[in-house]
Design a protein around this motif. Structure first.
Motif, PDB file in Angstrom:
ATOM      1  N   GLY A 123       6.924   8.381  12.172  1.00 56.12           N
ATOM      2  CA  GLY A 123       6.091   7.863  11.086  1.00 56.12           C
ATOM      3  C   GLY A 123       6.842   7.799   9.771  1.00 56.12           C
ATOM      4  N   MET A 126       9.152   4.855   9.878  1.00 58.84           N
ATOM      5  CA  MET A 126       8.395   3.611   9.702  1.00 58.84           C
ATOM      6  C   MET A 126       8.047   3.384   8.229  1.00 58.84           C
ATOM      7  SD  MET A 126       8.264   2.220  12.622  1.00 58.84           S
ATOM      8  CE  MET A 126       8.643   2.755  14.287  1.00 58.84           C
ATOM      9  N   SER A 127       7.693   4.451   7.529  1.00 56.01           N
ATOM     10  CA  SER A 127       7.364   4.339   6.103  1.00 56.01           C
ATOM     11  C   SER A 127       8.572   3.870   5.295  1.00 56.01           C
ATOM     12  CB  SER A 127       6.873   5.688   5.570  1.00 56.01           C
ATOM     13  OG  SER A 127       5.699   6.090   6.239  1.00 56.01           O
ATOM     14  N   THR A 239       3.901  -0.857  10.015  1.00 56.26           N
ATOM     15  CA  THR A 239       2.597  -0.415   9.504  1.00 56.26           C
ATOM     16  C   THR A 239       1.616  -0.162  10.642  1.00 56.26           C
ATOM     17  OG1 THR A 239       3.018  -1.873   7.619  1.00 56.26           O
ATOM     18  CG2 THR A 239       0.837  -0.923   7.773  1.00 56.26           C
ATOM     19  N   THR A 242       2.883   3.253  12.324  1.00 51.34           N
ATOM     20  CA  THR A 242       2.772   4.452  11.477  1.00 51.34           C
ATOM     21  C   THR A 242       1.509   5.265  11.760  1.00 51.34           C
ATOM     22  OG1 THR A 242       4.129   3.494   9.706  1.00 51.34           O
ATOM     23  CG2 THR A 242       2.659   5.296   9.102  1.00 51.34           C
TER      24      THR A 242
END
Length: 369
Positions: A123, A126-127, A239, A242
């Protein structure tokens, strides 16, 4: 002005994380956020804190699911199929979101925290990928960053404050990080570095969005990016993935509490089944609520104002003041009381503002149908 508010709230939240570290230092037996609440205000403190924690987790998961739904609808914009029943009518994006949730449900059955932390690290990646893709859009996307940014929109301050506080809402896990550190004396330094980094990222992303897309920017910047570009595809999928990596991590505190309250004589396999079934039902309820109230920015703002401000600002100041009552300096006492008052005002005004905006959006959607 909004960036100044963001920095100010970042400084306040970094300070309150420092207070949590001090509370843990005072009583090494305290291991998590709920223990600090119990240390400061007894059983009632633990119950109130636990209620706020679970409410924040629940509302955060709804926000993640709304984000998942919104981005899936763009990725599969040319896909069209519907599902009609006696009691329900699902659109393409709703069906896709339901499928995504069903894919994510097995992660809630995980008991190995190494696996859960691995998902969480995904996550984080991904951010960062989302940030990089937006920056690439600004540099190579062919969009002129020529929109004017207004100095101040006073009427937006209450709801914006809720969004900002939610963005800093990591205080639930800070005590766990503190107790896991090899050298807890460095916790404050780690907090300062962490809050400085994320504040820099937030401000950079905010200004990029404002300059690139102006007042028409979507509540999720990925929805405003050019849909025909490969960079946008990466951003949209990042997105989507995430929230799917965060479900297990967000559910972990509830799962731990659930297992601790089950009889010790119960077999581990039975505990895992109960944990998985409860998590699955909870996630399906969250799915229904997210599809019923698909207004990402309003739900996020309401979460920050209603519960986030308590967890990030009010509670840490109250804990520290109570625990160190006989030792606290006059200046520290005044500062903590002022922050509690500011937090209370932001919470009340932000909750009212976000609730009104959410109600207006729901009414508008109802009238259009």
């Amino acid at each position: 002005m909004s960036s100044i508010i963001l920095i100010g709230l970042g400084i306040i939240c970094a300070y309150t994380s420092h207070l949590l570290g001090k509370c843990l230092q005072k009583n090494p037996k305290s291991k998590d956020y709920k223990d600090i609440g119990h240390q400061a205000f007894g059983t009632k403190g633990r119950i109130i804190v636990t209620s706020f924690i679970y409410l924040e987790i629940f509302m955060a998961l709804i926000s993640y699911t709304i984000s998942l739904h919104d981005n899936l609808s763009i990725v599969f914009i040319n896909t069209n199929f519907k599902l009609k029943g006696i009691l329900f009518h699902l659109s393409t994006s709703q069906i896709l979101t339901t499928i995504a949730i069903l894919i994510a449900i097995p992660s809630l059955w995980l008991r190995n925290f190494s696996s859960i932390s691995f998902l969480s690290s995904g996550g984080i990646f991904m951010s960062l990928l989302i940030f990089v893709t937006v920056a690439c859009t600004a540099i190579f996307g062919g969009i002129k960053a020529n929109h004017q940014i207004p100095f101040l929109h006073l009427q937006n301050i209450p709801s914006i404050s809720g969004l900002y506080i939610f963005s800093y809402a990591g205080h639930i896990v800070f005590p766990n990080i503190y107790t896991a550190m090899k050298d807890p004396s460095k916790f404050t330094k780690v907090s300062i570095v962490s809050f400085s980094l994320v504040t820099t990222l937030y401000i950079s992303l905010g200004f990029m969005g404002a300059k690139l897309f102006g007042p028409q920017v979507s509540s999720q910047i990925t929805l405003s990016m050019p849909h025909d570009q490969i960079i946008t595809k990466f951003a949209l999928w990042a997105t989507i993935l995430t929230p799917m990596t965060k479900y297990a991590l967000e559910f972990a505190p509830i799962a731990i509490e659930l297992e601790e309250n089950l009889p010790s004589s119960m077999k581990s396999k039975v505990k895992m089944m109960i944990r998985g079934i409860v998590g699955s039902i909870l996630l399906l309820v969250i799915l229904i609520l997210a599809l019923s109230v698909p207004y990402f920015e309003h739900v996020l703002s309401l979460t920050g104002s209603l519960v986030g401000v308590g967890i990030c600002v009010i509670f840490p100041c109250a804990f520290y003041t109570k625990i160190f009552w006989g030792e606290i300096s006059r200046m520290s006492l005044i500062l903590n009381v002022v922050l509690i008052v500011i937090g209370g005002l932001l919470g009340v005004v932000g909750t009212i503002s976000s609730s009104k905006l959410l109600a207006k959006s729901l009414k508008r959607a109802h009238d259009s149908t």
